[in-house]
Design a protein around this motif. Structure first.
Motif, PDB file in Angstrom:
ATOM      1  N   LEU A 135      -2.823   1.391 -80.924  1.00 36.58           N
ATOM      2  CA  LEU A 135      -1.492   1.927 -81.201  1.00 36.58           C
ATOM      3  C   LEU A 135      -1.133   1.756 -82.671  1.00 36.58           C
ATOM      4  O   LEU A 135      -0.560   2.636 -83.297  1.00 36.58           O
ATOM      5  N   MET A 164       0.865   8.171 -77.604  1.00 34.25           N
ATOM      6  CA  MET A 164      -0.034   7.185 -77.009  1.00 34.25           C
ATOM      7  C   MET A 164       0.138   7.159 -75.500  1.00 34.25           C
ATOM      8  O   MET A 164      -0.835   7.094 -74.757  1.00 34.25           O
ATOM      9  N   LEU A 165       1.370   7.228 -75.083  1.00 30.13           N
ATOM     10  CA  LEU A 165       1.627   7.244 -73.640  1.00 30.13           C
ATOM     11  C   LEU A 165       1.006   8.455 -73.000  1.00 30.13           C
ATOM     12  O   LEU A 165       0.451   8.390 -71.908  1.00 30.13           O
ATOM     13  N   ALA A 168      -2.496   7.793 -72.615  1.00 34.24           N
ATOM     14  CA  ALA A 168      -2.741   6.868 -71.518  1.00 34.24           C
ATOM     15  C   ALA A 168      -2.622   7.589 -70.185  1.00 34.24           C
ATOM     16  O   ALA A 168      -3.418   7.375 -69.275  1.00 34.24           O
ATOM     17  N   ARG A 169      -1.650   8.456 -70.115  1.00 32.95           N
ATOM     18  CA  ARG A 169      -1.441   9.162 -68.858  1.00 32.95           C
ATOM     19  C   ARG A 169      -2.602  10.097 -68.562  1.00 32.95           C
ATOM     20  O   ARG A 169      -3.094  10.185 -67.447  1.00 32.95           O
ATOM     21  N   GLY A 173      -4.572   8.042 -65.854  1.00 31.73           N
ATOM     22  CA  GLY A 173      -3.850   8.388 -64.654  1.00 31.73           C
ATOM     23  C   GLY A 173      -2.884   7.269 -64.322  1.00 31.73           C
ATOM     24  O   GLY A 173      -2.228   6.727 -65.205  1.00 31.73           O
ATOM     25  N   GLN A 174      -2.860   6.892 -63.093  1.00 33.45           N
ATOM     26  CA  GLN A 174      -1.961   5.811 -62.717  1.00 33.45           C
ATOM     27  C   GLN A 174      -2.656   4.482 -62.976  1.00 33.45           C
ATOM     28  O   GLN A 174      -3.829   4.319 -62.701  1.00 33.45           O
ATOM     29  N   MET A 175      -1.887   3.582 -63.475  1.00 33.00           N
ATOM     30  CA  MET A 175      -2.511   2.330 -63.862  1.00 33.00           C
ATOM     31  C   MET A 175      -1.977   1.169 -63.049  1.00 33.00           C
ATOM     32  O   MET A 175      -0.894   1.219 -62.508  1.00 33.00           O
ATOM     33  N   GLU A 176      -2.772   0.167 -63.028  1.00 34.18           N
ATOM     34  CA  GLU A 176      -2.320  -1.071 -62.410  1.00 34.18           C
ATOM     35  C   GLU A 176      -1.144  -1.605 -63.229  1.00 34.18           C
ATOM     36  O   GLU A 176      -1.081  -1.395 -64.433  1.00 34.18           O
ATOM     37  N   PRO A 177      -0.277  -2.311 -62.562  1.00 34.40           N
ATOM     38  CA  PRO A 177       0.912  -2.786 -63.281  1.00 34.40           C
ATOM     39  C   PRO A 177       0.586  -3.667 -64.481  1.00 34.40           C
ATOM     40  O   PRO A 177       1.216  -3.534 -65.530  1.00 34.40           O
ATOM     41  N   ASP A 178      -0.367  -4.533 -64.296  1.00 32.17           N
ATOM     42  CA  ASP A 178      -0.608  -5.440 -65.421  1.00 32.17           C
ATOM     43  C   ASP A 178      -1.754  -4.956 -66.297  1.00 32.17           C
ATOM     44  O   ASP A 178      -2.202  -5.658 -67.189  1.00 32.17           O
ATOM     45  N   GLN A 179      -2.204  -3.787 -66.018  1.00 30.75           N
ATOM     46  CA  GLN A 179      -3.263  -3.230 -66.842  1.00 30.75           C
ATOM     47  C   GLN A 179      -2.632  -2.701 -68.118  1.00 30.75           C
ATOM     48  O   GLN A 179      -1.569  -2.097 -68.085  1.00 30.75           O
ATOM     49  N   VAL A 180      -3.285  -2.946 -69.184  1.00 25.56           N
ATOM     50  CA  VAL A 180      -2.696  -2.507 -70.435  1.00 25.56           C
ATOM     51  C   VAL A 180      -3.628  -1.525 -71.114  1.00 25.56           C
ATOM     52  O   VAL A 180      -4.831  -1.738 -71.157  1.00 25.56           O
ATOM     53  N   TYR A 181      -3.065  -0.473 -71.560  1.00 26.74           N
ATOM     54  CA  TYR A 181      -3.875   0.533 -72.234  1.00 26.74           C
ATOM     55  C   TYR A 181      -4.024   0.122 -73.691  1.00 26.74           C
ATOM     56  O   TYR A 181      -3.058   0.128 -74.442  1.00 26.74           O
TER      57      TYR A 181
ATOM     58  N   LEU B 572       3.717   4.003 -64.556  1.00 22.24           N
ATOM     59  CA  LEU B 572       2.440   4.633 -64.279  1.00 22.24           C
ATOM     60  C   LEU B 572       1.421   4.239 -65.320  1.00 22.24           C
ATOM     61  O   LEU B 572       0.240   4.181 -65.071  1.00 22.24           O
ATOM     62  N   VAL B 573       1.897   4.014 -66.474  1.00 24.36           N
ATOM     63  CA  VAL B 573       0.961   3.672 -67.532  1.00 24.36           C
ATOM     64  C   VAL B 573       1.536   2.506 -68.306  1.00 24.36           C
ATOM     65  O   VAL B 573       2.722   2.362 -68.456  1.00 24.36           O
ATOM     66  N   ASN B 574       0.662   1.738 -68.779  1.00 22.19           N
ATOM     67  CA  ASN B 574       1.108   0.629 -69.592  1.00 22.19           C
ATOM     68  C   ASN B 574       0.396   0.707 -70.922  1.00 22.19           C
ATOM     69  O   ASN B 574      -0.813   0.788 -70.973  1.00 22.19           O
ATOM     70  N   VAL B 575       1.153   0.696 -71.913  1.00 18.73           N
ATOM     71  CA  VAL B 575       0.549   0.661 -73.226  1.00 18.73           C
ATOM     72  C   VAL B 575       1.032  -0.606 -73.887  1.00 18.73           C
ATOM     73  O   VAL B 575       2.195  -0.977 -73.753  1.00 18.73           O
ATOM     74  N   ARG B 781       1.088  -0.498 -55.873  1.00 18.79           N
ATOM     75  CA  ARG B 781       2.164   0.078 -56.640  1.00 18.79           C
ATOM     76  C   ARG B 781       2.010   1.584 -56.753  1.00 18.79           C
ATOM     77  O   ARG B 781       2.952   2.335 -56.682  1.00 18.79           O
ATOM     78  N   SER B 802       5.456  -2.397 -68.056  1.00 20.49           N
ATOM     79  CA  SER B 802       5.039  -2.887 -66.757  1.00 20.49           C
ATOM     80  C   SER B 802       6.037  -3.790 -66.045  1.00 20.49           C
ATOM     81  O   SER B 802       6.710  -3.390 -65.121  1.00 20.49           O
TER      82      SER B 802
END
Lengths: 216, 831
Positions: A135, A164-165, A168-169, A173-181, B572-575, B781, B802
């Motif tokens: 980023l 950036m979002l 990421a999208r 696609g859909q990400m795990e909550p604690d997953q960070v791009y 949906l996405v986390n950056v 989720r 998140s």
């Protein structure tokens, strides 16, 4: 000008032309330009490129000039780090990323070309060469890109964030909550560019005509 | 089925028309009797009602025609299948033929034909203006070389080849005996048929959606070849007037010179008027109501001026549109811009409809027909063949210079897209029968050619395009990254040209843009427009607004405002926005907040107690809600008698404000997420400590209430608990009202601790539309993703990162600080 006295011999030119895909005439013209830029030296330095008056207003000229001295763009053996000066061959190799398409090309060739062009672009964004556009890096480029418009200023970060979002999208696609791009990898980068035929966009017409005298 | 329906409708129209024409016939009789006695005999007394058909006849007939055409268009589009098979233009021609037949059967006179003046003065300009004003300029100028090649050389070639070939066949005697002077007549005929018609091309290609480059080449050619056609037509027409034998070499040279004068002169007129228009639009701020009028009237003046000076009027109005669009769009207020857009489309599609219908009607006139099989068939053949030859040859030449070559398939479509249309009709109708003896034959042939190309080629173009797998244009949402990359591209390419010392396309564009920015924009744009004209910002802004609108609309669809409290579970996405630079500045605050958060969490029990008095809360909440959203009772519509301004009515303002408030809230949450601190786990621990809470978890978590305490704004001196309860209870109340168990269960899972127990419930509670089979493999989720939060809330939604959430209601009460680092909306737009 006086570029001719240090002109490489025919074989060299032919060799370079084969290697980079330029025609012999184009190589000669570019060589003349190279000599003109480098003040008749054998190597080119950043200052030489910064000295081009037309480039002055270009907001991302730092990135562009850096691309010429980035080993990733011309050195296949050790694609890492930067150099202080480049020779004509490297100059030509970087330029060859902007060669236009040929009329008859197989799909594979096209794909190859596409990858090469995208890799070049990717390298321009990926400043620290970790294979990811973070980023921070993205923001930096966007900031410079939009720096000409004083009104945007602060918003460039927001715009970079939004972009950036988007990346990421598209890529995750859909990400795990604690997953960070963490950043855009080259694979993601390719994914974002699907559907946009870059190979028809990223090109410069290299004329067969010599007009170095017109440009300063 | 559809045919039957259509028949019914058409018969209805016919009845209307019959009525109309019979009244007209009647009136002829009336008229004759009236003229006899109208003036002389004094009226026998005062008539209360008189029938004044003569008085209103002309405008009445015109209005009825327009209405018939519009209704026809409406009818065509009622069946979605019909227009996909047969293009609208062809349908309108058929309708015209039918109506013309009816009129002719009733009257035995073709009363309604399209006069060239009608066409050239009142129908054509708006279509061309529309084309110019909405021209994708970049694409147009990027391909200008190719377009000009086809438009100039291609058209000359077509005219010459068709004319000379027909003359050659005429000499063999295959066509029988024609009453022609010689070669010139054929050349004249060739030249009027040479031009590809913009109206027909737009009508057909608009429905086909070929890729941009292909479209712009065919379309640009059809617009720009007008200059050539008009010149050729005028030259040959005057040569015929002089007489074939008397034409000297000097005349030929003059003809060539006149080509340049006409084409370039027309363009110049266009540019001058575009300049004028842009300059005027800079000062129309106070007269917003008539603002859109300037666009039309000045463009029309450009057309008329060019016509007056016998320059190419189509080129003039095209270039007015092309050149002014950037500045006019920037200058006009949003409302005016929309008005212009709709007016433009209305006028253009209206006259297009009329043109095609008139083309049909005009053909029903026995007196103008003259049949010559050989001549007509050969014309059709030559037109098709020479078009192909011209396209292939020119493309071959162009491809040697083009960076992106035009492929075989493109060439096929381009050859096939050579539609002739109303311009040819207008020109042939303009012919002077005294000079051109075979006008009738030419006319018939032209009409046949038009029908053949528009109907036959128009109908088959679509299947051809599908069959050949021509690259179609894709309609997709503009992405910010795409715009950014595009911008970067421009700079990179022009830099490479600078470095390599080439003066190329990008070099020129770059220089032009700089020049434009430095001088022209400053002169032609309002100061306020100059500021916010960056396109990237526009896209960004528009996407944001779109997201917000979808967001709100989806929530409203659910019948509840609880959606505003969508917790971050829907992320949906986390950056990782926690960039180095930013975190340096903000690290202290976030650590403070973290401490704050835990402290407040301890107060939860106290809060819980208060929650029991839910009824109170509901009242308070309702009040709060009303205060926020329905701050004023709906007033009666205030009537506005002013002709000079339109004030938005109360409702609009209210809606707008609600929208703005919500936007503000979103933005505020955007800011809060920048801390990017992950706290959900910590939070979960707090809950674990309190076993009694577990039971109520479902209910409680649904409110997202627990997350409130982590809001950075929470440290505000205002009484936090108060609002807390309000929002907790409030949203609970609302979701109760909405009877949507969904929100509760879904959000309940937000807290990972409860997942095991809630899992089965969740699945059942999900409404059918929310259970997406594709996402089974995804996380909890992902499964419980709210149905009203489609992925495209990306720009606003995801920024609430998140594990962090914000209480929207709460935030609304806190003024957003001015120095908000991320208030990215341009000033004065949404906030």
């Amino acid at each position: 000008m006086g570029a001719f006295h240090s002109r490489p011999d025919e074989n060299d030119i032919r060799h370079l032309a084969e290697k980079t895909g330029f025609s012999v005439e184009q190589v000669e013209i570019l060589h003349r330009r190279f000599k003109q830029l480098s003040r008749d030296e054998d190597t080119l330095q950043r200052e030489h490129l910064y000295g081009i008056p037309d480039l002055e207003r270009n907001p991302i000229r730092t990135q562009i000039v850096a691309a010429f001295f980035d080993k990733r763009n011309f050195d296949k053996d050790s694609p890492q780090g930067t150099v202080q000066e480049i020779g004509f061959e490297q100059f030509l190799t970087v330029m060859s990323h902007f060669r236009p398409l040929k009329l008859r090309m197989t799909e594979e060739q096209r794909e190859q070309l596409r990858l090469e062009k995208l890799q070049f672009l990717f390298n321009m964004y990926d400043l620290d060469n970790d294979g990811k556009i973070s980023l921070e890096e993205y923001r930096h480029v966007v900031y410079e890109l939009l720096s000409q418009n004083p009104q945007i200023g602060n918003e460039s970060a927001a715009i970079a964030d939004a972009a950036m979002l988007e990346a990421a999208r598209i890529c995750m696609g859909q990400m795990e909550p604690d997953q960070v791009y963490e950043g855009i990898t080259f694979q993601d980068f390719l994914k974002m560019w699907t559907g946009i035929d870059i190979e028809t966009k990223m090109h410069v017409r290299f004329l067969k005509m010599d007009n170095t005298t017109l440009c300063k | 089925m559809q045919c039957k329906k259509l028949k019914e409708r058409v018969s209805l129209l016919v009845v209307v028309l019959l009525l109309c024409s019979s009244t007209k016939a009647e009136n002829k009789i009336n008229a004759t009797t009236d003229t006899g006695g109208g003036g002389g005999a004094p009226p026998s007394g005062y008539k209360i009602v008189t029938f004044n058909w003569q008085h209103v006849m002309n405008p009445y007939i015109i209005s009825v025609w327009i209405m018939v055409a519009s209704i026809a268009k409406m009818v065509f589009h009622m069946s979605s299948k019909l227009t996909t098979i047969i293009p609208e233009s062809a349908l309108l021609i058929f309708l015209g033929l039918l109506l013309g037949g009816v009129v002719w059967a009733a009257d035995h006179v073709a009363s309604y034909t399209m006069k060239p003046t009608l066409f050239f003065f009142y129908l054509l300009p708006q279509i061309v203006l529309d084309a110019g004003y909405f021209m994708p300029n970049r694409l147009f100028f990027g391909n200008l070389g190719a377009i000009l090649t086809y438009a100039v050389i291609g058209t000359v070639w077509n005219a010459a080849a068709v004319g000379l070939s027909l003359y050659g066949v005429y000499l063999t005697g295959l066509m029988g005996d024609l009453n022609v002077d010689g070669m010139l007549d054929f050349l004249l005929f060739g030249s009027l048929l040479a031009a590809v018609d913009p109206v027909a091309v737009i009508a057909v290609f608009e429905e086909v959606h070929v890729n941009d480059v292909l479209f712009i080449i065919v379309f640009g050619e059809s617009l720009l070849n007008d200059g050539v056609t008009v010149v050729l037509y005028n030259v040959f027409d005057s040569f015929i007037a002089i007489g074939g034998v008397n034409v000297t070499g000097v005349d030929c040279v003059k003809g060539v010179v006149s080509f340049f004068v006409v084409a370039l002169g027309g363009t110049l007129i266009g540019i001058i008027f575009a300049f004028l228009l842009s300059y005027i639009s800079r000062f129309t701020k106070r007269v917003q109501i008539i603002e859109p009028g300037f666009v039309f009237i000045i463009s029309y003046l450009a057309y008329l001026t060019a016509e007056m000076l016998s320059l190419s009027s189509i080129l003039a109005i095209t270039f007015t549109g092309v050149c002014c669009q950037k500045y006019v769009r920037a200058n006009l207020s949003e409302g005016s811009a929309t008005t212009v857009r709709y007016m433009m489309k209305l006028l253009a599609s209206g006259s297009e409809t009329i043109i095609f219908m008139m083309l049909g009607i005009s053909a029903v006139d026995v007196s103008i027909w003259e049949w010559n099989t050989a001549f007509i068939l050969l014309t059709l053949l030559f037109i098709a063949v020479y078009r192909v030859i011209g396209v292939v040859t020119l493309t071959w030449i162009l491809n040697r210079y083009r960076v992106v070559p035009l492929g075989f398939i493109d060439q096929v479509v381009m050859s096939y897209g050579g539609l002739r249309g109303a311009v040819a009709y207008g020109l042939v109708a303009l012919l002077d029968e005294n000079r051109v003896k075979e006008k009738k034959l030419f006319f018939s042939t032209t009409v046949i050619v038009i029908y053949f190309t528009v109907v036959l080629q128009g109908c088959t173009t679509k299947s051809l395009v599908t069959w050949l797998k021509v690259k179609r244009s894709e309609h997709r949402d503009p992405l910010i990254s795409e715009k950014l990359h595009g911008r970067a591209f421009d700079h990179i390419l022009s830099a490479i040209e600078d470095i390599s010392g080439q003066i190329g396309h990008h070099y020129i564009r770059d220089k032009w843009e700089n020049f434009d920015k430095k001088y022209i924009s400053k002169l032609l744009m309002r100061k306020s427009a100059l500021k916010s004209k960056d396109q990237i910002l526009d896209v960004f802004h528009n996407l944001n607004i779109k997201d917000a609108i979808t967001y709100i609309a989806e929530g409203e669809r659910r019948g509840s405002l609880a959606f505003i409290k969508t917790p971050s579970a829907l992320q949906l996405v986390n950056v990782n926005f926690n960039s180095n630079k930013q975190s340096e500045d903000e690290a202290p605050t976030s650590s403070v907040l973290r401490e704050d958060a835990s402290a407040i969490c301890l107060d939860m029990q106290a809060v819980e107690l208060r929650r029991k008095s839910l009824r109170d809360c509901e009242d308070v909440y309702t009040h709060h809600l009303l205060q926020q959203y329905l701050y004023k009772p709906k007033k009666q519509q205030k009537y506005n008698y002013s002709r000079h301004e339109v004030t938005s009515n109360e409702d609009d303002a209210q809606e707008k404000e609600i929208f703005e408030k919500t936007m503000k809230r979103r933005l505020a949450s955007f800011k809060s997420t920048k801390h990017g601190v992950s706290q959900s786990k910590k939070l979960a621990k707090h809950y674990k400590k309190d076993p009694s809470q577990k039971k109520r978890s479902d209910e409680m978590l649904s409110n997202g209430g627990q997350l409130v305490f982590h809001d950075p704004e929470f440290s505000d001196p205002e009484d936090p608990c108060e609002f807390d309860v309000i929002s907790n209870g409030g949203s609970n109340f609302i979701s109760n009202v909405a009877r949507q168990a969904l929100a509760d269960t879904c959000n309940g899972i937000d807290n990972l601790v409860f997942i095991p127990e809630e899992e089965t419930v969740t699945r059942q509670a999900l409404p059918p539309w929310a259970t997406n089979n594709d996402t089974v493999a995804l996380s909890q989720r992902a499964q419980v993703q709210m149905p009203w939060s489609p992925n495209n809330f990306r720009r606003l939604m995801p920024l609430r990162l998140s594990s962090r959430s914000t209480d929207s209601f709460l935030l609304a009460d806190i003024p957003v600080p001015e120095e908000h680092p991320l208030s990215f909306l341009p000033e004065g737009t949404a906030l």
